[in-house]
Design a protein around this motif. Sequence first.
Motif, mmCIF file in Angstrom:
data_model
loop_
_atom_site.group_PDB
_atom_site.id
_atom_site.type_symbol
_atom_site.label_atom_id
_atom_site.label_comp_id
_atom_site.label_asym_id
_atom_site.label_seq_id
_atom_site.Cartn_x
_atom_site.Cartn_y
_atom_site.Cartn_z
ATOM 1 N N TRP A 198 0.849 -1.206 0.000
ATOM 2 C CA TRP A 198 0.000 0.000 0.000
ATOM 3 C C TRP A 198 0.884 1.256 0.000
ATOM 4 O O TRP A 198 1.915 1.305 0.658
ATOM 5 C CB TRP A 198 -0.896 0.016 1.235
ATOM 6 C CG TRP A 198 -2.062 -0.917 1.178
ATOM 7 C CD1 TRP A 198 -2.188 -2.100 1.846
ATOM 8 C CD2 TRP A 198 -3.252 -0.753 0.422
ATOM 9 N NE1 TRP A 198 -3.394 -2.699 1.561
ATOM 10 C CE2 TRP A 198 -4.081 -1.874 0.668
ATOM 11 C CE3 TRP A 198 -3.730 0.229 -0.462
ATOM 12 C CZ2 TRP A 198 -5.335 -2.059 0.097
ATOM 13 C CZ3 TRP A 198 -4.984 0.049 -1.032
ATOM 14 C CH2 TRP A 198 -5.772 -1.073 -0.777
ATOM 15 N N SER A 241 -7.165 8.547 1.323
ATOM 16 C CA SER A 241 -7.099 7.261 0.612
ATOM 17 C C SER A 241 -5.652 6.856 0.390
ATOM 18 O O SER A 241 -4.722 7.663 0.541
ATOM 19 C CB SER A 241 -7.823 7.384 -0.740
ATOM 20 O OG SER A 241 -7.203 8.363 -1.560
ATOM 21 N N GLU A 276 -9.440 -4.901 -3.913
ATOM 22 C CA GLU A 276 -9.480 -3.523 -4.419
ATOM 23 C C GLU A 276 -8.081 -2.915 -4.489
ATOM 24 O O GLU A 276 -7.225 -3.222 -3.656
ATOM 25 C CB GLU A 276 -10.366 -2.655 -3.518
ATOM 26 C CG GLU A 276 -11.816 -3.125 -3.420
ATOM 27 C CD GLU A 276 -12.507 -3.138 -4.774
ATOM 28 O OE1 GLU A 276 -12.237 -2.226 -5.580
ATOM 29 O OE2 GLU A 276 -13.307 -4.057 -5.022
ATOM 30 N N GLU A 298 -8.179 2.154 -1.158
ATOM 31 C CA GLU A 298 -8.867 2.093 0.133
ATOM 32 C C GLU A 298 -9.078 3.511 0.637
ATOM 33 O O GLU A 298 -8.161 4.337 0.628
ATOM 34 C CB GLU A 298 -8.016 1.296 1.128
ATOM 35 C CG GLU A 298 -8.629 1.164 2.510
ATOM 36 C CD GLU A 298 -7.707 0.429 3.480
ATOM 37 O OE1 GLU A 298 -8.196 -0.047 4.508
ATOM 38 O OE2 GLU A 298 -6.480 0.348 3.203
#
Length: 343
Positions: A177, A193, A213, A216
């Motif tokens: 991420w 996000s 996904e 986020e």
Amino acid sequence: MSSVSPENEGLKKGEVNFKANGQTQRIVSIVLGVLLTLAVTAFITILAIHLKAVDGGWSSWGEWSTCSLTCGSGGKSRERSCTNPSPQYGGADCSGESEETVPCNTQGCPAVDGGWSSWGEWSTCSLTCGSGGKSRERSCTNPSPQNGGTDCSGESEETVPCNIQGCPAVDGGWSSWGEWSTCSLTCGSGGKSRERSCTNPSPKYGGADCSGESEETVPCNIQGCPAVDGGWSSWGEWSTCSLTCGSGGKSRERSCTNPSPQYGGADCSEESEETVPCNTQGCPVNGGWGPWGPWSTCSRPCGGGNKHISRSCNNPSPQNGGTDCGGPARVWMICNRQACTRK
């Protein structure tokens, strides 16, 4: 019995001194030379006002240029100039063209058929597996076709397969991420996000894509916001004055953005634009000559006097720093050149 005027008596005495004294003779010669120079200058000035216009005339044609082509119809040219004589004092320019062009070397050129160059090097294969391709090229430049000659026959590019073995399937995998973005609001419930990509590795050769996904989003700064009244920014730069003279105007602006009103706060009071006068001084006016006046009376009735004509710089007069008139305000000339007779 004839009487002799005091002026004539002075002339006779001057003649005696002239003969008796060589230095006096030189002084008189210098004075006469100065008077002659003034007379010539005045004559040239008057003559320049009345010069006759001279129409332009063509010079002889120059040499022909080299033909632009050795075959297949080229062109060559030659030139002349409007300098025999050049137009002067408002005279007409030369009529006709200053350049002449004619065809040359009109015979046809022999045809040259095109020929292929050698093949270039093979390119790198487009794939490391799974049947790629590589290519090489050649050009129709050995020689190039000219003057109606035929183009090269065949292809300029050749492509063949390479690395035809199959590739193993690779399933996609998520990257880590990324960092959280800044909250969209400082108060009143915003959002932030973070993202990830299916590139660790990317799916290949029929492998499965990543599941889940790629982005986020979560809420942030959910507390309510206090009202903020608007405030004026600093004044901007003054605009250019609308006139350079004769009283114009210039303006400057400010905006209600320091801060902008938010969450029900009050707008700014007073005006956002200010205008003041500028360049209030009078505009400059350049001077212009009025008409020439009449000739003055000759300074002497005989023996060579002087007379003049004058004009004034009043049409209009220069004002507010405008430029003065150019050229002479007075022109002199010699008059009553006839010898004086004795009575």
